[in-house]
Scaffold this motif. Sequence first.
Motif, PDB file in Angstrom:
ATOM      1  N   ASN A 160      -9.413  -1.866   0.860  1.00 21.88           N
ATOM      2  CA  ASN A 160      -8.191  -2.903   1.010  1.00 21.88           C
ATOM      3  C   ASN A 160      -7.795  -3.806   2.156  1.00 21.88           C
ATOM      4  N   CYS A 213      -6.117   1.673  -0.984  1.00 22.66           N
ATOM      5  CA  CYS A 213      -5.316   0.991   0.219  1.00 22.66           C
ATOM      6  C   CYS A 213      -6.285   0.680   1.500  1.00 22.66           C
ATOM      7  N   ASN A 253       9.857  -3.564  -5.771  1.00 20.35           N
ATOM      8  CA  ASN A 253       9.135  -4.080  -7.070  1.00 20.35           C
ATOM      9  C   ASN A 253       8.856  -5.397  -7.521  1.00 20.35           C
ATOM     10  N   GLY A 299      -1.070 -12.545  -7.228  1.00 17.12           N
ATOM     11  CA  GLY A 299      -0.673 -11.318  -7.600  1.00 17.12           C
ATOM     12  C   GLY A 299      -2.259 -10.511  -7.757  1.00 17.12           C
ATOM     13  N   SER A 311      -3.747  -6.656  -8.287  1.00 16.02           N
ATOM     14  CA  SER A 311      -3.326  -5.089  -8.177  1.00 16.02           C
ATOM     15  C   SER A 311      -5.232  -4.852  -8.340  1.00 16.02           C
ATOM     16  N   GLY A 312      -5.304  -3.978  -7.360  1.00 14.85           N
ATOM     17  CA  GLY A 312      -6.742  -3.044  -7.191  1.00 14.85           C
ATOM     18  C   GLY A 312      -7.291  -3.218  -6.134  1.00 14.85           C
ATOM     19  N   GLU A 355       2.270  -0.081  -8.840  1.00  7.28           N
ATOM     20  CA  GLU A 355       0.661   0.598  -9.170  1.00  7.28           C
ATOM     21  C   GLU A 355       0.303  -0.492  -7.775  1.00  7.28           C
ATOM     22  N   THR A 356      -0.263   0.826  -6.776  1.00 12.36           N
ATOM     23  CA  THR A 356      -1.259  -0.069  -5.474  1.00 12.36           C
ATOM     24  C   THR A 356      -3.246  -0.075  -5.306  1.00 12.36           C
ATOM     25  N   TRP A 413       5.152  -7.245 -11.567  1.00 15.35           N
ATOM     26  CA  TRP A 413       4.064  -5.866 -10.653  1.00 15.35           C
ATOM     27  C   TRP A 413       4.591  -4.170 -11.550  1.00 15.35           C
ATOM     28  N   ARG A 469      -1.815  -3.439  -3.732  1.00 18.19           N
ATOM     29  CA  ARG A 469      -1.185  -4.987  -4.434  1.00 18.19           C
ATOM     30  C   ARG A 469      -1.122  -5.839  -3.375  1.00 18.19           C
ATOM     31  N   CYS A 505      -2.560   6.289  -2.173  1.00 21.22           N
ATOM     32  CA  CYS A 505      -2.989   5.632  -2.078  1.00 21.22           C
ATOM     33  C   CYS A 505      -5.622   5.411  -2.421  1.00 21.22           C
ATOM     34  N   TRP A 552       0.766  -1.131  -0.347  1.00 20.12           N
ATOM     35  CA  TRP A 552       0.407   0.057  -0.107  1.00 20.12           C
ATOM     36  C   TRP A 552       0.740   0.532  -0.087  1.00 20.12           C
TER      37      TRP A 552
END
Length: 152
Positions: free
Chosen positions: A56, A53, A113, A138, A140-141, A123-124, A120, A126, A50, A46
């Motif tokens: 999440n 984040c 990263n 994995g 993302s989003g 982007e966060t 990857w 993740r 973000c 995160w």
Amino acid sequence: MKRLLLAIALLSPALAIAAPLQPLAAADVPALLRPPARGERIIALWALDCAYCEPNLEALARLQRAHPDDIELVIVATDSIEQRKTIEAHLHDMKMDVYPTRAYAEASPERINFLLDPGWGGETPRVMVIHADGSRLGISGALTPDQLQKLR
């Protein structure tokens, strides 16, 4: 009596002890990615800026609390460890400071990263899931309910 005190400590958020924020350097990544002995290790990446984040992290914490013996949740801030106070304050406000937490400690965040996941883009949010058998997933989003189900 010891069991009673332990139960009170585990059930009371006010008594929860904050996990110290640790630096994450390139040399630390292999240990973080090592498969757990059982269950899953969920690495939640995160950033302070973000928008998705926080929801999440909260969803992952609920999932971990529902399966405490099977899921290890590790939070990784992609922000610099030099922002320690801001990161710690944000996690404390979200009541997420009880989980093991790392923050990037390299001059080149892109290097970490890549070491975490070569596919990857940084982007966060993740989420990386590492299963005991060594398999990985994995995402993302913002997590959907269906994705949360697939994490287990």
